[in-house]
Design a protein around this motif. Structure first.
Motif, mmCIF file in Angstrom:
data_model
loop_
_atom_site.group_PDB
_atom_site.id
_atom_site.type_symbol
_atom_site.label_atom_id
_atom_site.label_comp_id
_atom_site.label_asym_id
_atom_site.label_seq_id
_atom_site.Cartn_x
_atom_site.Cartn_y
_atom_site.Cartn_z
ATOM 1 N N LEU A 1 3.243 -18.709 76.275
ATOM 2 C CA LEU A 1 2.145 -19.677 76.293
ATOM 3 C C LEU A 1 1.021 -19.208 75.365
ATOM 4 C CD1 LEU A 1 0.412 -22.045 77.422
ATOM 5 C CD2 LEU A 1 -0.173 -20.546 79.347
ATOM 6 N N ALA A 2 0.674 -17.932 75.451
ATOM 7 C CA ALA A 2 -0.393 -17.389 74.612
ATOM 8 C C ALA A 2 -0.041 -17.486 73.133
ATOM 9 C CB ALA A 2 -0.678 -15.935 75.000
ATOM 10 N N VAL A 3 1.200 -17.155 72.785
ATOM 11 C CA VAL A 3 1.632 -17.218 71.392
ATOM 12 C C VAL A 3 1.598 -18.657 70.879
ATOM 13 C CG1 VAL A 3 3.619 -16.922 69.860
ATOM 14 C CG2 VAL A 3 2.999 -15.117 71.459
ATOM 15 N N SER A 4 2.096 -19.591 71.688
ATOM 16 C CA SER A 4 2.103 -20.997 71.286
ATOM 17 C C SER A 4 0.696 -21.491 70.994
ATOM 18 C CB SER A 4 2.734 -21.853 72.393
ATOM 19 O OG SER A 4 2.621 -23.227 72.112
ATOM 20 N N GLU A 5 -0.219 -21.220 71.897
ATOM 21 C CA GLU A 5 -1.585 -21.724 71.732
ATOM 22 C C GLU A 5 -2.336 -20.975 70.636
ATOM 23 O OE1 GLU A 5 -2.926 -24.461 73.204
ATOM 24 O OE2 GLU A 5 -0.884 -24.797 73.931
ATOM 25 N N ALA A 6 -1.947 -19.719 70.373
ATOM 26 C CA ALA A 6 -2.558 -18.971 69.275
ATOM 27 C C ALA A 6 -2.046 -19.449 67.922
ATOM 28 C CB ALA A 6 -2.265 -17.476 69.427
ATOM 29 N N THR A 7 -0.827 -19.962 67.910
ATOM 30 C CA THR A 7 -0.217 -20.376 66.646
ATOM 31 C C THR A 7 -0.742 -21.721 66.171
ATOM 32 O OG1 THR A 7 1.794 -19.137 67.160
ATOM 33 C CG2 THR A 7 1.975 -20.852 65.479
ATOM 34 N N ASP A 8 -0.650 -22.743 67.031
ATOM 35 C CA ASP A 8 -1.081 -24.078 66.607
ATOM 36 C C ASP A 8 -1.625 -24.891 67.780
ATOM 37 O OD1 ASP A 8 1.277 -24.566 67.952
ATOM 38 O OD2 ASP A 8 2.235 -25.710 66.348
ATOM 39 N N GLY A 9 -2.309 -24.185 68.681
ATOM 40 C CA GLY A 9 -2.865 -24.852 69.853
ATOM 41 C C GLY A 9 -4.349 -24.580 70.018
ATOM 42 N N ALA A 10 -4.781 -24.445 71.264
ATOM 43 C CA ALA A 10 -6.208 -24.293 71.564
ATOM 44 C C ALA A 10 -6.798 -22.995 71.027
ATOM 45 C CB ALA A 10 -6.427 -24.378 73.077
ATOM 46 N N ARG B 1 -7.679 -17.763 66.332
ATOM 47 C CA ARG B 1 -8.408 -16.754 67.113
ATOM 48 C C ARG B 1 -7.622 -15.451 67.147
ATOM 49 N NH1 ARG B 1 -13.379 -19.046 69.384
ATOM 50 N NH2 ARG B 1 -13.022 -21.297 69.520
ATOM 51 N N GLN B 2 -8.331 -14.343 67.104
ATOM 52 C CA GLN B 2 -7.675 -13.036 67.088
ATOM 53 C C GLN B 2 -7.048 -12.685 68.432
ATOM 54 O OE1 GLN B 2 -9.631 -9.560 65.195
ATOM 55 N NE2 GLN B 2 -9.527 -8.604 67.212
ATOM 56 N N THR B 3 -7.793 -12.892 69.538
ATOM 57 C CA THR B 3 -7.329 -12.499 70.865
ATOM 58 C C THR B 3 -7.325 -13.712 71.779
ATOM 59 O OG1 THR B 3 -8.344 -10.317 70.545
ATOM 60 C CG2 THR B 3 -7.666 -10.895 72.787
ATOM 61 N N VAL B 4 -6.137 -14.111 72.216
ATOM 62 C CA VAL B 4 -5.980 -15.270 73.095
ATOM 63 C C VAL B 4 -5.471 -14.793 74.451
ATOM 64 C CG1 VAL B 4 -4.777 -17.464 73.458
ATOM 65 C CG2 VAL B 4 -5.518 -16.798 71.151
ATOM 66 N N ALA C 1 -2.023 -12.758 73.444
ATOM 67 C CA ALA C 1 -1.557 -12.794 72.058
ATOM 68 C C ALA C 1 -2.621 -12.174 71.177
ATOM 69 C CB ALA C 1 -1.267 -14.224 71.616
ATOM 70 N N LEU C 2 -2.231 -11.215 70.352
ATOM 71 C CA LEU C 2 -3.126 -10.559 69.403
ATOM 72 C C LEU C 2 -2.668 -10.918 67.998
ATOM 73 C CD1 LEU C 2 -3.285 -7.009 71.054
ATOM 74 C CD2 LEU C 2 -4.876 -8.913 71.370
ATOM 75 N N HIS C 3 -3.540 -11.553 67.236
ATOM 76 C CA HIS C 3 -3.183 -12.024 65.888
ATOM 77 C C HIS C 3 -1.919 -12.881 65.928
ATOM 78 C CE1 HIS C 3 -6.247 -9.452 64.082
ATOM 79 N NE2 HIS C 3 -5.800 -8.463 64.837
ATOM 80 N N GLY C 4 -1.755 -13.664 66.998
ATOM 81 C CA GLY C 4 -0.619 -14.570 67.113
ATOM 82 C C GLY C 4 0.662 -13.932 67.607
ATOM 83 N N VAL C 5 0.624 -12.646 67.951
ATOM 84 C CA VAL C 5 1.820 -11.925 68.392
ATOM 85 C C VAL C 5 1.667 -11.543 69.856
ATOM 86 C CG1 VAL C 5 3.261 -9.880 68.020
ATOM 87 C CG2 VAL C 5 2.199 -11.036 66.066
ATOM 88 N N ARG D 1 2.300 -15.448 57.899
ATOM 89 C CA ARG D 1 0.929 -14.949 57.913
ATOM 90 C C ARG D 1 0.707 -13.907 59.006
ATOM 91 N NH1 ARG D 1 0.105 -20.119 60.261
ATOM 92 N NH2 ARG D 1 -0.902 -20.095 62.307
ATOM 93 N N PHE D 2 1.662 -13.812 59.957
ATOM 94 C CA PHE D 2 1.537 -12.808 61.002
ATOM 95 C C PHE D 2 2.492 -11.634 60.759
ATOM 96 C CE2 PHE D 2 -1.429 -15.169 63.074
ATOM 97 C CZ PHE D 2 -1.000 -16.339 63.680
ATOM 98 N N ALA D 3 3.322 -11.747 59.756
ATOM 99 C CA ALA D 3 4.323 -10.720 59.525
ATOM 100 C C ALA D 3 3.658 -9.391 59.183
ATOM 101 C CB ALA D 3 5.257 -11.137 58.391
ATOM 102 N N LEU D 4 4.279 -8.319 59.653
ATOM 103 C CA LEU D 4 3.747 -6.979 59.387
ATOM 104 C C LEU D 4 4.322 -6.447 58.060
ATOM 105 C CD1 LEU D 4 4.003 -5.436 62.963
ATOM 106 C CD2 LEU D 4 2.021 -6.458 61.857
#
Length: 306
Positions: free
Chosen positions: A109-118, A122-125, A139-143, A303-306
Motif C-alpha cells: 500500500l505504501a509503495v503504491s501510494e508513493a509511486t502514483d498515489g497520495a 514524497r520521500q517517506t510515506v 516506503a522510502l523513496h518509493g521502495v 527513477r528509484f533504481a539503485l
C-alpha cells in the motif's frame, strides 16, 4: 510489464501494469485456504492468465499478510497461517522461472501510494490499513522498507500510548490476538471501533452502521467515534515522534470515514513533541487497488533504481 499479486486470506488478485502505470489486466480468484501447494498453483495460474491476455512477459511482485524473515528467508507473522514457515519466494521462482519480489501487504500500500498515489513525490510515506485488522507500511523513496528484522511497520502491535483509565480497562478486557494486551490494533481497527461501541451501547453493529448513526445524530455513536479519533491520533503521534513521515495515507474500511481527515490532524498535535505537526493525512488514491498495484511496483521504476 509489471505483474502484481495480492495474496489475501479470502482472495488472490492479479494486476498487470504498463511501465507508466496503466492497467492492462486484472483478475481475482478465491484463496485455497490452508493449502500451500494449491495457493502456489493459483498464483502461477493468475500470472499465466495475465501474460496470455496481454501477450507480454512480466516481472512479478507479491504482497502477503506477513513478511519474509531476513534470517531464514521463510514467511513469518502471517495470519494466513499455512504460509508461515514456507520458502515462498523460492517456491514461486521455481514455478514461474523468474525472481519474485515479496513484501508485506501494508508495505505494498505504501509503495503504491508513493509511486502514483497520495504520497507521490514524497520521500517517506507511512501507510495505514484500518480495516478488520490494523497494519502499516513504510516506503522510502518509493521502495518498501522492511527493516533489519522484517518488522518495520508493525505499528498495530505496539501499545496505545498515553492510555486513560477507560483505555486501560479496555486493554485488560480486550486482549489482542498476538497474545499481548493494549495493542493499537485492538483500539483503532474497524473491529476495535465496533467493540468499543458495543461496550458503550450493548449493541453489536458494523462500523458502517455506527457511522450511519453518527450522521443521524446518535449520541452514543458520536461518543464512540470521538473516542476512536482520539485513540487514532495518539497512535499516529507516536509515529510522528519516531519516523516523522512526509505524509500519512489511510486505507481499509475506516479510511472511508471522511470526517477523520478533518479531526485527526488537529488531534495529533496534542501528543506530538513540541506541539507542531502539519503532516498531511490523506486517503489512499487507489483505494482497494493500492495493495495489488503496490505489489506490481515492488520492481522499482527507473527513477528509484539503485
Amino acid at each position: 510489464m509489471r505483474i502484481g499479486i495480492d495474496l489475501g486470506g479470502t482472495k488472490i488478485e492479479v494486476i498487470a501494469l504498463s511501465d507508466e502505470g496503466k492497467e492492462l489486466f486484472r483478475k481475482r480468484v478465491d484463496t485455497p485456504r490452508n493449502d500451500y501447494e494449491r495457493t502456489l498453483k493459483a498464483i502461477e495460474g493468475l500470472v499465466l492468465d495475465a501474460e496470455k491476455a496481454t501477450g507480454q512477459h512480466g516481472s512479478v511482485g507479491l504482497g502477503i499478510p506477513g513478511t519474509l524473515s531476513p534470517f531464514t528467508g521463510k514467511v513469518k507473522n502471517s495470519n494466513s497461517v499455512w504460509l508461515n514457515g514456507q520458502q515462498l519466494d523460492e517456491d514461486l521462482a521455481l514455478l514461474l522461472n523468474r525472481e519474485v519480489h515479496i513484501a508485506n501487504d501494508a508495505n505494498c500500500l505504501a509503495v503504491s501510494e508513493a509511486t502514483d498515489g497520495a504520497g507521490a513525490g514524497r520521500q517517506t510515506v507511512f501507510a495505514v490499513i484500518i480495516g478488520t485488522g490494523c497494519g502499516s507500511g513504510v516506503a522510502l523513496h518509493g521502495v518498501a522498507h522492511a527493516g533489519g528484522n522484517g518488522n518495520a511497520g508493525e505499528w498495530g502491535h505496539n501499545p496505545l500510548p498515553w492510555q486513560d483509565e477507560e483505555e486501560i480497562q479496555f486493554a485488560r478486557e480486550v486482549p489482542c490476538y498476538c497474545g499481548k494486551s493494549g495493542c493499537v490494533e485492538t483500539f483503532v481497527s474497524g473491529t476495535g471501533f465496533a467493540e468499543d461501541y458495543f461496550r458503550l451501547s450493548g449493541q453489536r453493529l458494523k462500523g458502517a452502521e455506527i457511522i450511519a448513526l453518527v450522521e443521524q445524530g446518535d449520541e452514543t455513536a458520536e461518543l464512540a467515534l470521538g473516542r476512536y479519533e482520539r485513540r487514532l491520533a495518539k497512535a499516529l503521534a507516536n509515529v510522528v515522534n519516531i519516523l516523522d513521515p512526509d505524509v500519512i495515507v489511510f486505507g481499509g474500511g475506516m479510511s472511508n470515514v471522511d470526517r477523520l481527515y478533518q479531526t485527526v490532524p488537529l488531534l495529533v498535535k496534542q501528543w506530538v513533541f513540541g506541539g507542531e505537526c502539519e503532516t498531511p493525512i490523506l486517503k489512499a488514491v487507489h483505494g482497494d487497488s493500492s495493495g495489488v498495484r503496490g505489489a506490481a511496483w515492488l520492481w522499482p521504476q527507473s527513477r528509484f533504481a539503485l
